[in-house]
Design an enzyme around this catalytic site. Structure first.
Site, PDB file in Angstrom:
ATOM      1  N   GLU A 118       4.584  -0.407   1.188  1.00 44.31           N
ATOM      2  CA  GLU A 118       4.772  -0.534  -0.148  1.00 44.31           C
ATOM      3  C   GLU A 118       4.391  -2.358  -0.392  1.00 44.31           C
ATOM      4  OE1 GLU A 118       8.320   1.024  -1.923  1.00 44.31           O
ATOM      5  OE2 GLU A 118       7.982   3.017  -1.151  1.00 44.31           O
TER       6      GLU A 118
ATOM      7  N   GLU B 180       0.883  -1.074  -0.223  1.00 41.54           N
ATOM      8  CA  GLU B 180      -0.192  -0.003  -0.072  1.00 41.54           C
ATOM      9  C   GLU B 180       0.820   1.384   0.056  1.00 41.54           C
ATOM     10  OE1 GLU B 180       0.992   1.578   2.971  1.00 41.54           O
ATOM     11  OE2 GLU B 180       1.777  -0.140   3.518  1.00 41.54           O
TER      12      GLU B 180
END
Lengths: 338, 338
Positions: B304, B161
């Site tokens: 991420e 994310e």
């Protein structure tokens, strides 16, 4: 470590598109690798795990769950590619160098490095495991192996070993170098029960009492209580550091070798990564003594170099982010302090 | 999990040339993977990390170290391959699927999945972050992404994310689901100081008090305190489990999504691996609640999907040893009990 490369690598990390420090230990690894290799952006191409195999006379005392025949059987398994270390080395694109440095059986194979110093150590519960001359010869085998690999362009080495009975030797060395009670550093090895563990502790105590090694003389301790594969790995670790090649130390036995190497040459420690934390109880104490933080903690206790080779992926991840990430300027990303 | 495959995988592990249990968590992972995939010897070919990006209205309260412009800037960095997740995904041979599920900026790129539900959430300190309809739409985006990847033969997915402000949302969700004080589960995110951290705690407390979510209604909590990327990852996790595809959960934000997914469907937990333990303080509590042991502990706090993708190597190591090792019989090695 080369301080110029360390500083420049740190400066590069601060420019990469991430909050400062957010890659945690990956950042530290990249910086340490820069210092070891004297390259701001190190690359790791050629990798090898050196698996030193030898037997231990102390198995006559019934300290292991497996018969000593398993040492040569597993060496053949390494050579035919069927052991855990082979599977993990294929994954990590690492060569596997198998060295017979003292197996108590005749072994021949085109891919085996035959460097037998003697057919297993003597039974340390009753006499010195090796002579001083044998220890030096075994260390030299490790040095020679690294010299040869280095000529082919080795970038990263992992330490591995095989030898029924070698957790017993590692416990004796660790108790001696750390000056702690034997029971603190003696574990179940390949899987002995409570009664066998108590027996193993007594045997290690007997070996230390009988041989009375001088803890201030690392080679004396190694000769009296060590193993041929452990001495070989001492040579591997020393020679790799001398060549500015980082070593990933595997579990308890490999770490006992690192303990000896660092006792001989303390600066070697900066060239080491601890691959993982083993279940063997003495391992944590060695790592604390050497101020090494394990990269993995997966409850491994197999040896062979398995945890060290698995940790190669972490080192590679550290170097890939260090090398491949865009800087804030390159990516047009706003920095925190911009 | 499929109990037949689990049993057969365990039986296979006991025949491989190593002391029983000596590969520790690698053995457990192989067995769990067998149960998930309903295959005794699972293989993992196609891998993907799904990176969901969205903005957070609560950034108006000054909870983050970085301006919210960084969300779209980092999305473009993902798409041009310059972020940490790109480097680590290349290493792990994983695809990177970048989804704009709610970035507060116009973004276009041939490799971007544009599935914007809205331009960032509302400011949860003052109103519900999303409506129920928006939450369902965001979950559906995640489901759809997995359906498409599964059609191409996905074997393993990692959650990732990006969203400035999303540790604030994750803290609010975690405090609510675990019923613990906000300060226990609120950390420094991308790097705020003590004063900013105290402010962040107050904002999260205000968001919970003001919205008064019903902890027994996971979708109510998610709508009021969550984020679009978190809801999208809930869909990813649910859909992957339904398809018998294992998910590797990344850090704190991804784990908040796992918490919601498991609240909706508790059996989903068996399909999850925790990639790593983040520095964000709430993360450990979520993993304890879900009875998940992190595979790595490298002090990462980037998100991420970085820690999850790095953990793919551990899963692969587990499967390679499970698949490639010789049995005692094949290798002619003496077994302990033979």
């Amino acid at each position: 470590l080369d301080s110029g490369s360390v500083e420049q690598a740190r400066a590069r990390q601060s420019q990469l598109t991430k909050p400062p420090g957010s890659l945690g230990r990956l950042e530290e690894i990249a910086v340490q690798m820069a210092g070891i290799t004297r390259s701001v952006v190190p690359v790791v191409q050629r990798r090898a795990v050196v698996v030193m195999a030898a037997d231990h006379g102390v198995t006559a005392e019934g300290v292991s769950a497996y018969p000593k025949d398993v040492t040569p059987q597993m060496v053949l398994n390494f050579l035919s590619g069927g052991a855990a270390i082979n599977a993990l080395a294929r994954q990590a694109q690492s060569d596997v160098t198998v060295v017979d440095i003292g197996v108590a059986a005749d072994l021949e194979h085109p891919n085996l490095l035959s460097r037998k110093v003697r057919r297993g150590t003597a039974n340390m519960a009753r006499e010195a495991a090796m002579s001083q001359a044998e220890v030096l010869q075994a260390i030299n085998v490790g040095v020679e192996v690294i010299e040869n690999l280095a000529e082919q362009g080795l970038d990263l080495v992992a330490t591995g070993e095989m030898g029924i009975g070698n957790t017993t030797a590692a416990s004796a060395l660790t108790a001696c170098f750390l000056d702690v009670p034997v029971e603190y550093v003696t574990g179940r090895g390949t899987g002995i029960d409570d009664q066998q563990l108590a027996h193993k502790v007594r045997i290690v105590e007997q070996a230390i009492t009988h041989n009375a090694p001088d803890a201030a003389q690392p080679l004396d301790v190694l000769a009296k209580l060590g193993g041929l594969e452990i001495a070989g790995l001492v040579g591997v670790i020393l020679a790799a550091a001398a060549r500015h090649i980082p070593s990933i130390i595997d579990g308890f036995i490999s770490s006992a070798a690192a303990l000896v190497a660092c006792a001989l040459a303390p600066t070697v420690r900066d060239y080491l990564f601890a691959g993982h934390l083993s279940v063997e109880r003495g391992h944590r104490l060695i790592l604390e003594k050497l101020h090494l933080e394990p990269l993995l903690n997966l409850q491994l206790r197999l040896g062979e170099g398995t945890g060290a080779v698995l940790a190669m992926h972490i080192i590679e991840g550290a170097l890939r982010t260090h090398q491949e990430m865009a800087t804030f300027a390159e990516a047009g990303v706003s920095n925190k302090n911009a």
